[in-house]
Design an enzyme around this catalytic site. Structure first.
Site, short mmCIF file in Angstrom:
data_model
loop_
_atom_site.label_atom_id
_atom_site.label_comp_id
_atom_site.label_asym_id
_atom_site.label_seq_id
_atom_site.Cartn_x
_atom_site.Cartn_y
_atom_site.Cartn_z
N CYS A 69 -3.85 -2.02 9.23
CA CYS A 69 -4.18 -1.56 7.82
C CYS A 69 -5.69 -0.62 8.79
O CYS A 69 -4.83 -0.06 7.52
CB CYS A 69 -5.26 -2.84 7.39
SG CYS A 69 -3.76 -4.40 6.68
N LYS A 125 -3.40 2.01 10.04
CA LYS A 125 -2.46 2.69 9.37
C LYS A 125 -2.79 3.77 8.01
O LYS A 125 -2.49 4.31 8.01
CB LYS A 125 -0.83 1.89 9.17
CG LYS A 125 -0.42 2.11 7.85
CD LYS A 125 0.43 0.83 6.91
CE LYS A 125 -0.29 -0.18 6.46
NZ LYS A 125 -0.45 0.18 5.26
N THR A 131 1.06 -1.00 0.11
CA THR A 131 -0.02 0.25 -0.18
C THR A 131 1.22 0.83 0.02
O THR A 131 2.11 0.99 0.80
CB THR A 131 -0.66 -0.29 0.89
OG1 THR A 131 -1.71 -1.07 1.32
CG2 THR A 131 -2.17 0.80 1.54
C1 UGA Z 1 -8.64 -4.95 5.99
C2 UGA Z 1 -9.60 -5.46 5.56
O1 UGA Z 1 -11.08 -5.54 5.12
C3 UGA Z 1 -9.27 -5.69 3.41
O2 UGA Z 1 -9.89 -6.14 2.48
C4 UGA Z 1 -7.78 -5.22 3.20
O3 UGA Z 1 -7.09 -5.81 2.20
C5 UGA Z 1 -6.90 -5.00 4.43
O4 UGA Z 1 -7.58 -4.17 6.16
C6 UGA Z 1 -5.74 -4.62 4.03
O5 UGA Z 1 -5.75 -3.30 4.02
O6 UGA Z 1 -4.21 -4.88 4.22
P1 UGA Z 1 -7.95 -6.51 7.93
O7 UGA Z 1 -7.49 -5.97 8.96
O8 UGA Z 1 -6.91 -7.64 8.09
O9 UGA Z 1 -8.40 -6.11 6.01
O10 UGA Z 1 -8.77 -7.10 8.61
P2 UGA Z 1 -10.98 -6.77 9.13
O11 UGA Z 1 -11.76 -7.82 8.85
O12 UGA Z 1 -11.04 -5.88 7.81
O13 UGA Z 1 -11.01 -6.01 11.04
C7 UGA Z 1 -10.10 -4.53 10.75
C8 UGA Z 1 -10.85 -4.26 12.41
O14 UGA Z 1 -12.50 -3.61 12.21
C9 UGA Z 1 -10.77 -6.02 13.23
O15 UGA Z 1 -10.47 -4.63 14.55
C10 UGA Z 1 -12.14 -5.41 13.80
O16 UGA Z 1 -12.16 -5.98 14.40
C11 UGA Z 1 -12.80 -4.53 13.17
N1 UGA Z 1 -14.98 -4.67 12.76
C12 UGA Z 1 -14.77 -5.21 11.30
C13 UGA Z 1 -15.44 -3.86 13.86
O17 UGA Z 1 -15.16 -3.42 14.29
N2 UGA Z 1 -16.76 -3.92 13.05
C14 UGA Z 1 -17.08 -4.41 12.06
O18 UGA Z 1 -18.27 -4.65 11.12
C15 UGA Z 1 -16.30 -5.69 10.80
#
Ligand code: UGA
Length: 449
Positions: free
Chosen positions: A266, A269, A126
Site C-alpha cells: 500500500c 504504491k 484505491t
Molecule cells: C497501510 C495503512 O496503515 C492502512 O490504513 C491502509 O488501509 C493500508 O495501508 C492500505 O492502503 O490498504 P499496511 O500496509 O497493512 O496498512 O501496514 P502498516 O501497518 O501501515 O505498515 C506499513 C509499513 O510501514 C510496514 O513496512 C511497517 O513496518 C512500516 N512502519 C509502520 C514503520 O516503519 N514505522 C511505523 O511507525 C509504522
C-alpha cells in the site's frame, strides 16, 4: 442486507467476512479457480489473524457464500463491492483494467435482469481522483440498470485487518446520491459507534482521502528515518525523540517508529501514485517525491552500515537475515525491506542465510538458491558474521541470545526495526547496531580481552 463482493482478495475477503459476521448475507465472487476452490473448501487463502475462524463460522452458517457466477451473485444484491486490484503500472500510474472490466460485467448482469430497485456499486479499490465519477458516467451510458456509485476507501492494516474492519476509526463514503449514502449508513450501522465517524463527501474527496492518509503515515515514517541520520551524527536517540514528540497531542505517537524503511502493498504504491496524480494536474509534488527517496535510501544506508561496521570485508561474509515479511503478523513480502536489503547484500558478495515465521515460502520464489533458508532464527544465525533483523516479529525479542551469540563467528546484530532490547543485547554479549540509536558495545568481549 444482500451484499455481493466482486474479488475475494485481501480486501474483499476481509470486508465480506466482517459484513457477514454482522448479519448481512454476503456472496463473494472469485474468478481465480484455484482461490475459489480453496474458499469453497472452507479454507482461507491468506494468512490474517482471526480471519480463518470468522470466515469458516460464517461460511458454515451460510451467511457467507462463494461463487464464480457474477450474474447470479448480483441478482438480489442491494450493495455490490468492487474489490479488485489496482496495481501500479511500470511507470507508476494505476492499472485500472481490472476495475473497469469488473464494473462492466456487473452492469451487464444487472441490465439483463431489469431490476427495478437501486443497486449501490461500491468502489473499495484505491483509485485516482475522478475515477468514481468517470465510472458513474460510463455506467449511465452502458446500462439501463438503476445503479449508484460510491467510493468507500479502506483503511485496514494487514495483521489487524479484522479488528480494523469491525472497529473502524471512520467510514468514508464519497458520492452524490443521498439514497446511496443512506444505503451505506444502513449497511455499516452496527459498526458506527459515533455518528461523526460516518462521513459523506464528494467522490473526489473520498478518493484523495485514501491517498492522503497513506502518504501522511508514510511521511511520518520517512521523516523519522531521516532523523536517524542526525541522531547518528550527534549521538542522540531516535526512540527518545519519538517519545518526546509523540507525547505532543498535536503530533501523537503513531507511525513514528524509525527503521530500515516502510514496505507493503500500500504505502509504496499509493505514495508513487500520488506523485502521478499530482502531475496529472500539472503539479510536481516535491514532498511526495522526498518521502519515497528517503525510504529507498534508508535501505541502502542500512546495508552500508553493515559494510562499515562488520569488522571484515563484506564480500564472502555470512549474514543472517531475520524477518522477510514487510511487517509482523503477515506472510506478505510485497515491497518488503528484505527484498532490497538481501539484493544489496548479494550484490556486495555476501552470503545470505534467511528465516521468517510466515513469509519464507514467498521469499523462496524470489531468491531461490541464491539464499540459504533456515527454519528458525537460532539455526539461521549459526556460523554467521552478523544478523540483520528486518521484520519486528515479537518472538525475535525473546530469543536465547546468549546461546545464539556463542554459535556466531562474531556476535553482531544490525536491528533494522529497532525492536530488540538494548539491555538484553548488552547482557548477552552482542555488538548491537540499531537505527538512529547509540550503539551497544560488546562489553563481554571487552571484559574477556
Ligand atoms: C497501510 C495503512 O496503515 C492502512 O490504513 C491502509 O488501509 C493500508 O495501508 C492500505 O492502503 O490498504 P499496511 O500496509 O497493512 O496498512 O501496514 P502498516 O501497518 O501501515 O505498515 C506499513 C509499513 O510501514 C510496514 O513496512 C511497517 O513496518 C512500516 N512502519 C509502520 C514503520 O516503519 N514505522 C511505523 O511507525 C509504522
Amino acid at each position: 442486507m444482500d451484499v455481493t463482493i466482486v474479488g475475494c482478495g485481501y480486501v474483499g475477503l476481509v470486508t465480506g467476512t466482517c459484513l457477514a459476521s454482522i448479519g448481512h448475507t454476503v456472496r463473494g465472487v472469485e474468478k481465480d479457480t484455484k482461490k475459489l476452490k480453496t474458499l469453497l473448501d472452507g479454507h482461507c487463502p491468506i494468512f490474517e489473524p482471526g480471519l480463518q475462524e470468522l470466515m469458516q463460522e460464517n461460511y458454515s452458517s451460510g451467511q457467507l457464500q462463494f461463487t464464480d457466477n457474477i450474474k447470479a451473485a448480483v441478482k438480489d444484491a442491494e450493495v455490490i463491492f468492487l474489490c479488485v486490484g489496482t496495481p501500479p503500472k511500470p511507470d507508476g500510474t494505476v492499472d485500472m483494467s481490472f476495475l473497469e472490466s469488473a464494473a462492466k460485467e456487473v452492469c451487464d448482469a444487472l441490465a439483463q435482469q431489469n431490476n427495478e430497485y437501486m443497486a449501490t456499486l461500491v468502489v473499495k479499490s484505491t483509485v485516482p481522483a475522478g475515477t468514481n465519477r468517470k465510472l458513474y458516467n460510463f455506467l449511465k451510458q452502458q446500462t439501463s440498470a438503476y445503479v449508484q456509485v460510491v467510493s468507500n476507501p479502506e483503511f485496514l492494516r494487514e495483521g489487524s485487518a479484522v479488528k480494523d474492519c469491525l472497529e473502524p476509526d471512520r467510514i468514508v463514503i464519497g458520492g452524490e446520491s443521498p439514497e446511496a449514502f443512506r444505503m451505506m449508513r444502513r449497511l455499516y450501522d452496527p459498526l458506527i459507534k459515533r455518528e461523526e465517524n460516518f462521513m459523506t463527501m464528494a467522490w473526489e474527496s473520498a478518493e484523495l482521502t485514501k491517498y492522503a492518509a497513506n502518504a501522511m503515515l508514510a511521511a511520518r515514517i520517512s521523516f523519522m528515518n531521516e532523523m536517524t541520520i542526525l541522531c547518528e551524527g550527534y549521538g542522540a536517540d531516535i526512540e527518545d525523540i519519538r517519545k518526546g514528540i509523540g507525547s505532543d497531542g498535536r503530533i501523537g505517537p503513531a507511525f513514528l517508529r524509525a527503521g530500515c524503511g516502510y514496505g507493503g502493498s500500500c504505502f509504496p504504491k499509493d505514495v508513487a501514485a500520488l506523485e502521478h496524480i499530482s502531475k496529472a494536474v500539472g503539479h510536481d509534488n516535491l514532498f511526495v517525491n522526498a518521502i519515497q527517496t528517503v525510504n529507498k535510501n534508508q535501505k541502502r544506508r542500512f546495508v552500508e552500515k553493515i559494510e562499515q561496521k562488520l569488522g571484515r570485508p563484506i564480500a564472502g561474509a555470512k549474514i543472517a537475515v531475520w524477518g522477510l515479511a514487510f511487517k509482523a503478523d503477515t506472510d506478505d513480502i510485497r515491497e518488503s525491506a528484505a527484498l532490497d536489503v538481501i539484493r544489496y547484500l548479494l550484490d556486495k558478495g555476501a552470503k545470505v542465510k534467511a528465516t521468517d515465521p510466515k513469509a519464507m515460502e514467498n521469499m523462496k520464489q524470489v531468491f531461490k538458491d541464491e539464499v540459504e533458508w533456515s527454519a528458525d532464527p537460532v539455526s539461521c544465525a549459526n556460523g554467521t558474521d552478523a544478523v540483520a533483523l528486518l521484520t519486528d516479529w515479537p518472538q525475535y525479542t525473546t530469543l536465547p541470545f546468549r546461546k545464539i551469540a556463542a554459535t556466531m563467528n562474531s556476535p553482531i546484530i544490525f536491528d533494522g526495526r529497532n525492536c530488540l532490547h538494548r539491555d538484553v543485547m548488552r547482557e548477552t554479549g552482542f555488538q548491537y547496531y540499531p537505527m538512529g540509536r547509540p550503539v551497544v558495545e560488546n562489553t563481554l568481549r571487552l571484559k574477556r580481552a
